[in-house]
Design a protein around this motif. Structure first.
Motif, mmCIF file in Angstrom:
data_model
loop_
_atom_site.group_PDB
_atom_site.id
_atom_site.type_symbol
_atom_site.label_atom_id
_atom_site.label_comp_id
_atom_site.label_asym_id
_atom_site.label_seq_id
_atom_site.Cartn_x
_atom_site.Cartn_y
_atom_site.Cartn_z
ATOM 1 N N ASP A 178 0.844 -1.197 0.000
ATOM 2 C CA ASP A 178 0.000 0.000 0.000
ATOM 3 C C ASP A 178 0.879 1.247 0.000
ATOM 4 O OD1 ASP A 178 0.793 0.455 2.766
ATOM 5 O OD2 ASP A 178 -0.653 -1.098 3.298
ATOM 6 N N GLU A 179 0.236 2.390 -0.117
ATOM 7 C CA GLU A 179 0.963 3.654 -0.195
ATOM 8 C C GLU A 179 1.707 3.965 1.095
ATOM 9 O OE1 GLU A 179 0.130 8.329 -1.415
ATOM 10 O OE2 GLU A 179 -1.526 6.902 -1.232
ATOM 11 N N LYS A 180 1.125 3.625 2.229
ATOM 12 C CA LYS A 180 1.738 3.955 3.516
ATOM 13 C C LYS A 180 3.106 3.307 3.671
ATOM 14 C CE LYS A 180 0.980 3.705 8.523
ATOM 15 N NZ LYS A 180 0.050 3.260 9.596
ATOM 16 N N THR A 181 3.205 2.021 3.373
ATOM 17 C CA THR A 181 4.483 1.331 3.537
ATOM 18 C C THR A 181 5.501 1.797 2.500
ATOM 19 O OG1 THR A 181 3.593 -0.509 2.231
ATOM 20 C CG2 THR A 181 3.510 -0.713 4.631
ATOM 21 N N MET A 182 5.034 2.069 1.293
ATOM 22 C CA MET A 182 5.938 2.574 0.263
ATOM 23 C C MET A 182 6.514 3.929 0.672
ATOM 24 S SD MET A 182 5.118 3.707 -3.661
ATOM 25 C CE MET A 182 4.612 2.092 -4.233
ATOM 26 N N ALA A 183 5.652 4.811 1.113
ATOM 27 C CA ALA A 183 6.093 6.147 1.501
ATOM 28 C C ALA A 183 6.989 6.099 2.731
ATOM 29 C CB ALA A 183 4.881 7.032 1.768
#
Length: 233
Positions: A178-183
């Motif tokens: 998801d975006e959270k872990t990527m960011a």
């Protein structure tokens, strides 16, 4: 129609197959250019280790391409020159992507067309850069540290470093749940330090950053689909 990006990976065993794959870095250019429906495309070698390193991995090669839609992408990546790679390889995996955001250029082009695609929820990140020759030593001093951290991150489902020209043209590609872990990865540690250095010291002659929704995949890598890890989680 929604543009679909395919990124196909091929693993080769034995000296003869690896020599064939190396020669195809030149010999496959014309057949790829003549492939029906293909848009932007690139032939790439790979680096050893977690993420990108300056040491080439002679067993793994990749083809990136854009297509007008997902059905065309799935069909064309089993035909023509792609079929020749599949026949020679001991393992193949293709991931199909739809662009969410992109900035920068690749070989002077803007190859990816952003959409509102949501895919499976998983996201992929691609960074491509042309490294200034006089800065290459400093760049490669930092990259192995970043690659090691990527490999240790429990959230990353897949990571690899590929490139068109050894040492100077590099691509990093990774898949996240998801975006959270990527960011979270991008904003901390060695990766964030390297990004600051890029901006402060002007390492790259050309750069592109893209984020994709993961649409689907076909084949296996290391015996399973890398997306299976995300489904299990």
């Amino acid at each position: 129609m929604t543009q679909t990006v395919s990124l196909s990976f091929y693993r080769f065993a034995g000296a003869a197959s690896r020599v064939w794959a190396l020669t195809m870095m030149g010999a496959a250019r014309l057949p790829l250019a003549r492939t029906p429906d293909i848009g932007f495309w690139k032939l790439c070698g790979s680096g050893t280790g977690e993420g990108f390193t300056p040491v080439p991995n002679t067993a793994v090669y990749a083809i990136l391409a854009t297509w007008p839609d997902a059905a065309t992408a799935r069909k064309r990546t089993t035909e023509g020159v792609f079929a020749r790679y599949i026949a020679k390889a001991t393992e193949t995996w293709t991931v199909f992507l739809q662009t969410q955001s992109v900035r920068g250029a690749w070989s002077g082009q803007s190859p990816f067309a952003p959409t509102q695609a949501s895919g499976t929820g998983a996201l992929a990140a691609l960074t491509r850069a042309t490294i200034k020759p006089h800065i290459a030593a400093r760049f490669w001093a930092r990259v192995p540290n970043i690659s090691e951290v990527i490999g240790q991150d429990p959230n990353v489902a897949f990571k690899i470093g590929i490139g068109e020209v050894p040492m100077l043209h590099q691509v990093t590609f990774s898949i996240w749940p998801d975006e959270k872990t990527m960011a979270g990865f991008a904003r901390t540690g060695p990766h964030a330090e390297a990004i600051r250095a890029v901006r402060d010291e002007g390492w790259f002659r050309e750069e592109l950053y893209a984020r994709f929704a993961v649409h689907s995949d076909r084949g296996t890598w290391n015996g399973t689909s890398p997306l299976a890890k995300l489904e299990a989680a």
